[in-house]
Structure formats: C-alpha cells, structure tokens
Design an enzyme around this catalytic site. Structure first.
Site, short mmCIF file in Angstrom:
data_model
loop_
_atom_site.label_atom_id
_atom_site.label_comp_id
_atom_site.label_asym_id
_atom_site.label_seq_id
_atom_site.Cartn_x
_atom_site.Cartn_y
_atom_site.Cartn_z
N GLU A 81 74.72 24.92 10.69
CA GLU A 81 75.45 24.25 9.60
C GLU A 81 75.84 25.26 8.51
O GLU A 81 76.81 25.06 7.80
CB GLU A 81 74.61 23.13 8.99
N TYR A 91 69.33 15.21 11.17
CA TYR A 91 68.63 13.99 11.57
C TYR A 91 67.31 14.32 12.28
O TYR A 91 66.36 13.55 12.25
CB TYR A 91 69.48 13.19 12.56
N GLY A 92 67.32 15.45 12.98
CA GLY A 92 66.24 15.78 13.92
C GLY A 92 64.82 15.74 13.38
O GLY A 92 63.91 15.31 14.08
N CYS A 108 70.58 19.89 22.04
CA CYS A 108 71.13 19.48 20.75
C CYS A 108 72.55 20.01 20.72
O CYS A 108 72.77 21.18 21.09
CB CYS A 108 70.29 20.09 19.63
N CYS A 113 75.32 13.78 19.92
CA CYS A 113 74.12 14.18 19.19
C CYS A 113 72.91 13.88 20.05
O CYS A 113 72.69 12.71 20.42
CB CYS A 113 74.07 13.37 17.88
N HIS A 133 74.34 21.06 18.52
CA HIS A 133 74.58 22.23 17.67
C HIS A 133 74.34 23.55 18.44
O HIS A 133 74.90 24.57 18.08
CB HIS A 133 73.62 22.22 16.47
N ASP A 179 78.29 12.82 15.02
CA ASP A 179 77.09 13.66 15.04
C ASP A 179 76.60 13.73 13.60
O ASP A 179 77.30 13.33 12.67
CB ASP A 179 77.45 15.07 15.55
N SER A 180 75.40 14.27 13.42
CA SER A 180 74.90 14.44 12.06
C SER A 180 75.71 15.50 11.30
O SER A 180 75.65 15.54 10.08
CB SER A 180 73.43 14.86 12.10
N1 DGL Z 1 73.44 17.86 16.79
C1 DGL Z 1 72.37 16.96 16.76
C2 DGL Z 1 71.60 16.84 18.02
O1 DGL Z 1 72.22 17.01 19.04
C3 DGL Z 1 71.68 16.68 15.51
C4 DGL Z 1 70.90 17.74 14.88
C5 DGL Z 1 70.21 17.24 13.66
O2 DGL Z 1 70.85 16.57 12.87
O3 DGL Z 1 69.03 17.50 13.51
O4 DGL Z 1 70.44 16.57 18.04
#
Ligand code: DGL
Length: 270
Positions: free
Chosen positions: A152, A42-43, A186, A73, A188, A10-11
């Site tokens: 985070e 990453y989003g 997501c 992710c 997270h 994952d990021s």
């Molecule tokens: N946990 C990730 C997702 O499911 C990435 C979140 C991110 O890096 O923006 O999209």
C-alpha cells in the site's frame, strides 16, 4: 448478453491484480472497482469486523448496478460466509476456490506453501480445500502481516531492500519445506511477485489468486450468458480515502493505467 459492469473489491490496491487480468481477458467489460483504502488492512482484524466491512463493500457495488461481484481479496474470500454470498442478488466469487484448484493441478511433489494475511491463515480456507483436492498434501503456512502495508505504501519495485528483507524472512519456511507450488494467498502479494520469484527460484510455481480467479470468472460469465456485447469497456475506480496514494501505486502497477476516474466515497453510508 449483459452490459452492466463487473464489480470488483478489495481492502485496497491488491484487487488491481484481478482488474489487470480482467481488463486483459475481457476488454469489452465495464469494471467498477472499490478499494477500501480508508480501512486497509483487513487481514489483522477479527471476523465480525471483516464481515461487516464486506457487507458495506458489496452494498456499494450493488448500488452501481453490477452484474457480478468478485471479492479480489483473500481475507474476504476466507471470511465472508458462503451462505450469505449465495443470497446476494447477483453471482459472487471469491479467490480461494480457483486458486486452490490451480495449485492442486500445479504441484508435483504435493508440498504446497500458502502465504496470506493473519485472517486468511487463521481461517484455514486454503488448507481445507487443498486437503480435499490433493491426497497426502503437505502444507506450509505463513501469515505475512507486514506485506500489505508495504504494498500500500508503494514498496513494490523489484529489489527494494526493505521488501527483500521481509520476504526472505517470510519465505524461509517455504524453502526449508521444499514446496514446489506457492499460493500468493493475498491479492496484494502478486505486486511483489518478481522478488518472491527471485527468492524461491525458477522451480517453484507461484499462483496468483487475482489472475486465476479472473480466468474462472470469464468462464462463469460465459456459461451464465452474462458477457458484455461491446469491444471496449471502461474501468471506474472508487476508494474510501484520498485518491492520490491509490493513483500513484495503481499507475505503477497497472502500467497502462486506463485513465479511469478515481473517486472518493464514504463507505460508512452503505
Ligand atoms: N488483498 C487482501 C487479501 O487478499 C487484503 C489484505 C488486507 O487488507 O489485509 O487478503
């Protein structure tokens, strides 16, 4: 039977929602986890950057001799081309398929909410699948760019006032639309599940992508004859930034954090 580890990435911390479930469902498996904490989030990034980061994350996991790769992710799963995934030397799964299927089974009123990163919402990945699976489905989408930095930075304790304020804002369209099923699109977001459940109420089913994908992965490993043949596996964690921040939030989230080592690596080399 195959005793090589499962690779999960994952990021950042979000993929731990998948790791927690995998540890529970498949205690005999070794897991190699990579969290790209130096480049999270990453989003909000463009497609080419996300694909390039994903290739490096996968190359790192392959260097650890994994037997299966789970992109825990939503952003990667919505962006990385399936044709490319099909060419990898080991099986690959993202989180969108199992999550959309679970939401399709769960909804009664055909009103489904999708929260996600800007890249996930922009990709339309959940929408496309849900429309195939649930005729007449009404989808309410919401990009939630502030939630990943929140997680985070460890703002995940139930009732955290900053988190509650943001969630109320992001979830208002879902409440207005009367969704009975909400995809936490997501990985997270399940770290904020208690607060999301409080705002949405007991009648709304929350779908956790890491959890349902771990269940699907277990079935797939079994079908492919790739399950490990031992009682207790180990987890090794790798990150691309200072491990300290990762360890404190991972501990908070994983609860019985298994003491697996956390190492910093230079992902640019892959
Ligand atoms: N946990 C990730 C997702 O499911 C990435 C979140 C991110 O890096 O923006 O999209």
């Amino acid at each position: 039977m195959d005793n090589r580890p499962i690779g999960v990435f994952d990021s950042g911390l979000g993929g731990l929602t998948g790791v927690r479930e995998l540890r529970h469902l498949l205690p005999g498996e070794d897991i190699v986890y990579f969290g790209d904490t130096g480049r999270v989030p990453y989003g909000p990034r463009g497609k080419d950057t996300i694909v390039q980061y994903t290739r490096q994350d996968i190359a790192f996991l392959l260097s650890k001799n994994v037997k299966y790769i789970m992109a825990a992710c939503g952003t990667v799963s919505s962006t990385y081309p399936p044709e490319e995934a099909a060419q990898l030397p080991v099986p690959f799964c993202g989180v969108v398929g199992a999550t959309a299927r679970t939401a399709a089974w769960a909804t009664k009123n055909r009103r489904v909410g999708v929260m996600g990163t800007p890249a996930t919402i922009r990709s339309g990945s959940y929408e496309v699948l849900l429309k195939q699976l649930v005729p007449g489905v009404e989808i309410t989408k919401q990009a939630c760019p502030m939630l990943v930095p929140l997680v985070e930075n460890g703002y995940i304790q139930d009732g955290n006032p900053v988190a509650m304020l943001l969630l109320q804002e992001y979830l208002e369209p879902m409440q207005k639309a009367g969704v009975d099923t909400l995809i936490l699109g997501c990985t997270h977001y399940p770290l904020l599940k208690g607060m999301i459940a409080k705002i949405m109420g007991d009648d709304v089913t929350l779908i956790d992508p890491g959890k349902v994908t771990a269940e699907a992965l277990k079935r797939d490993l079994s079908e492919k004859g790739l399950l490990a043949d031992r009682a207790n596996g180990e987890a090794h964690y790798f990150v691309s930034d200072d491990p300290d921040g990762f360890i404190s939030v991972a501990d908070l989230f994983l609860g019985e954090y298994r003491g697996g080592p956390v190492e910093q690596i230079s992902i640019e080399k892959y």
